[in-house]
Design a protein around this motif. Structure first.
Motif, mmCIF file in Angstrom:
data_model
loop_
_atom_site.group_PDB
_atom_site.id
_atom_site.type_symbol
_atom_site.label_atom_id
_atom_site.label_comp_id
_atom_site.label_asym_id
_atom_site.label_seq_id
_atom_site.Cartn_x
_atom_site.Cartn_y
_atom_site.Cartn_z
ATOM 1 N N SER A 2 0.829 -1.203 0.000
ATOM 2 C CA SER A 2 0.000 0.000 0.000
ATOM 3 C C SER A 2 0.863 1.252 0.000
ATOM 4 N N THR A 4 -0.617 4.077 0.959
ATOM 5 C CA THR A 4 -1.350 4.945 1.865
ATOM 6 C C THR A 4 -1.330 4.376 3.272
ATOM 7 N N THR A 5 -1.635 5.238 4.213
ATOM 8 C CA THR A 5 -1.744 4.828 5.607
ATOM 9 C C THR A 5 -2.811 5.690 6.267
ATOM 10 N N THR A 6 -3.248 5.296 7.430
ATOM 11 C CA THR A 6 -4.241 6.102 8.137
ATOM 12 C C THR A 6 -3.578 6.901 9.251
ATOM 13 N N SER A 8 -4.796 8.847 12.765
ATOM 14 C CA SER A 8 -5.916 8.995 13.692
ATOM 15 C C SER A 8 -5.557 9.977 14.800
ATOM 16 N N TRP A 15 -7.049 9.098 5.542
ATOM 17 C CA TRP A 15 -6.033 8.411 4.763
ATOM 18 C C TRP A 15 -5.076 9.431 4.174
ATOM 19 N N ASP A 18 1.769 7.855 1.759
ATOM 20 C CA ASP A 18 2.954 7.665 2.590
ATOM 21 C C ASP A 18 3.971 8.789 2.413
#
Length: 62
Positions: A2, A4-6, A8, A15, A18
């Motif tokens: 991936s 992308t990352t999340t 929080s 999202w 990276d």
């Protein structure tokens, strides 16, 4: 793998790519160092050292 990352914060999340996540802390540190608050400037120095150790945002930190 991936690209992308999340991210929080409390109960909110989003999202991000990276690459953007690697550069964002450097911008945050630069802004924190410009604020006339000794506590925040000291934290920014700590963050910069941590990012250097983690090799995050290498092109921006330093």
């Amino acid at each position: 793998m991936s690209r992308t990352t999340t991210v929080s914060v409390e109960d909110q999340g989003f999202w991000v790519l990276d690459d953007a996540l690697a550069v964002w802390p450097g911008y945050l540190i630069d802004q924190a160092e410009r604020v006339a608050d000794p506590w925040l400037a000291e934290r920014a120095e700590d963050w910069r050292g941590t990012l250097e150790c983690l090799d995050v945002g290498k092109s921006f930190v330093g």
